[in-house]
Design a protein around this motif. Sequence first.
Motif, short mmCIF file in Angstrom:
data_model
loop_
_atom_site.label_atom_id
_atom_site.label_comp_id
_atom_site.label_asym_id
_atom_site.label_seq_id
_atom_site.Cartn_x
_atom_site.Cartn_y
_atom_site.Cartn_z
N ALA A 1 0.83 -1.20 0.00
CA ALA A 1 0.00 0.00 0.00
C ALA A 1 0.86 1.25 0.00
N ASP A 2 2.17 1.09 0.13
CA ASP A 2 3.10 2.21 0.30
C ASP A 2 3.84 2.52 -0.99
N ASN A 3 3.57 3.67 -1.58
CA ASN A 3 4.24 4.06 -2.82
C ASN A 3 5.73 4.23 -2.63
N ARG A 4 6.16 4.71 -1.48
CA ARG A 4 7.58 4.90 -1.23
C ARG A 4 8.34 3.56 -1.26
N THR A 5 7.71 2.53 -0.76
CA THR A 5 8.34 1.21 -0.79
C THR A 5 8.58 0.76 -2.21
N VAL A 6 7.62 1.04 -3.09
CA VAL A 6 7.79 0.69 -4.50
C VAL A 6 9.02 1.37 -5.08
N VAL A 7 9.14 2.67 -4.85
CA VAL A 7 10.26 3.43 -5.41
C VAL A 7 11.58 2.95 -4.81
N GLU A 8 11.62 2.71 -3.55
CA GLU A 8 12.85 2.30 -2.88
C GLU A 8 13.35 0.95 -3.38
N GLN A 9 12.44 0.06 -3.78
CA GLN A 9 12.85 -1.28 -4.18
C GLN A 9 13.01 -1.45 -5.69
N ALA A 10 12.61 -0.45 -6.46
CA ALA A 10 12.61 -0.59 -7.92
C ALA A 10 13.79 0.14 -8.56
N ASP A 11 14.22 -0.40 -9.71
CA ASP A 11 15.20 0.29 -10.56
C ASP A 11 14.48 1.16 -11.59
N VAL A 12 13.30 0.71 -12.00
CA VAL A 12 12.45 1.45 -12.94
C VAL A 12 11.09 1.64 -12.28
N VAL A 13 10.60 2.88 -12.28
CA VAL A 13 9.33 3.19 -11.64
C VAL A 13 8.32 3.59 -12.72
N VAL A 14 7.21 2.87 -12.81
CA VAL A 14 6.15 3.17 -13.76
C VAL A 14 5.02 3.87 -13.01
N LEU A 15 4.76 5.12 -13.37
CA LEU A 15 3.67 5.88 -12.78
C LEU A 15 2.39 5.55 -13.55
N ALA A 16 1.56 4.70 -12.95
CA ALA A 16 0.39 4.16 -13.65
C ALA A 16 -0.91 4.57 -12.98
N VAL A 17 -0.94 5.82 -12.49
CA VAL A 17 -2.17 6.36 -11.90
C VAL A 17 -2.74 7.41 -12.84
N LYS A 18 -3.97 7.83 -12.59
CA LYS A 18 -4.62 8.85 -13.41
C LYS A 18 -3.89 10.19 -13.25
N PRO A 19 -3.94 11.03 -14.29
CA PRO A 19 -3.22 12.31 -14.24
C PRO A 19 -3.54 13.15 -13.01
N GLN A 20 -4.80 13.13 -12.59
CA GLN A 20 -5.20 13.98 -11.46
C GLN A 20 -4.56 13.55 -10.14
N PHE A 21 -4.03 12.33 -10.09
CA PHE A 21 -3.40 11.84 -8.86
C PHE A 21 -1.89 12.04 -8.85
N PHE A 22 -1.32 12.52 -9.94
CA PHE A 22 0.13 12.68 -10.03
C PHE A 22 0.69 13.61 -8.94
N PRO A 23 0.10 14.79 -8.72
CA PRO A 23 0.66 15.66 -7.68
C PRO A 23 0.74 14.97 -6.32
N ASP B 1 17.95 8.94 -8.94
CA ASP B 1 18.25 8.94 -10.38
C ASP B 1 17.61 7.75 -11.07
N LYS B 2 16.52 7.24 -10.52
CA LYS B 2 15.86 6.07 -11.11
C LYS B 2 15.15 6.47 -12.42
N LEU B 3 15.01 5.50 -13.31
CA LEU B 3 14.25 5.72 -14.54
C LEU B 3 12.77 5.76 -14.19
N VAL B 4 12.09 6.85 -14.61
CA VAL B 4 10.66 7.03 -14.34
C VAL B 4 9.91 7.00 -15.67
N ILE B 5 8.88 6.17 -15.75
CA ILE B 5 8.06 6.06 -16.94
C ILE B 5 6.63 6.44 -16.58
N SER B 6 6.08 7.44 -17.26
CA SER B 6 4.70 7.86 -17.05
C SER B 6 3.82 7.31 -18.15
N ILE B 7 2.63 6.81 -17.78
CA ILE B 7 1.67 6.38 -18.80
C ILE B 7 0.39 7.22 -18.70
#
Length: 274
Positions: free
Chosen positions: A61-83, A95-101
Amino acid sequence: MNIGFIGLGNMATAIIGGLLREGTVLGAGEEAITAANIIGSAKTGATRRAKAEEFGIVVTADNRTVVEQADVVVLAVKPQFFPEVIEEVRDVIGDKLVISIAAGLTLERIADLFGRDAATMRLIRCMPNTPALVNAGCTAVCLGEGTTEADEETCIGLMSSFGRAVVIPERLMDAASAVSGSSPAFVFMFIESLADGAVAAGMPRAQAYEFAAAAVAGSAQLVLEAGRHPGDLKDMVCSPGGTTIQGVKALEEGGFRASVMNAVDACVRKAQQL
């Protein structure tokens, strides 16, 4: 290489399914990505349990855990939730690779939410579409200034695992969002309309959907493989004085082409407002 997904909706599901189904190899390694290399976050426990059961991936349930454990982070939420989401993870993204969809959000806008300059981030915009769910997606890929050739290869590998991936400049992303991301909805409406017409002519509905969907799928495949203009392929079906040309005439009288073009334009204008 570990892949993290913030958001586990339809598109994230399609990407994860493609990665695991195709045995995708990413980065410099020789081993395919497995469920052990994937972590994803979702707000609801029901979604987390469903994806863990479906794919065997790690969920949280923790977004920070995802980022901490990943080499590549895919932002797969709706645009309004990005902020909201980026505020949670901006101090651990490094300096992780970030991919937005997300549709509509530019590289500059996303980088700004991270408090960074787009040229200093390894940031890529992608626009997949729902046919990715059946391994037939077509994804537009826009590379940020701060990405490397290795980042491009990683992203293309990800997006190619469930269909086609095409690199385009950012100025074309809104058009790609419309003609690829939004258009399946228009195609589904067209299939439904074809089937309704067949039902009106006496065909059972289930059979009508099968015929209509198969015709659309086959026609699209013909365009992709024949290398001929769609107008030429249309002319092949229209015999002089035949039934098909009468149907084409009816579509033209109803403003079919203009309506489709207007729908694409409406999507582009909406994306520009996001």
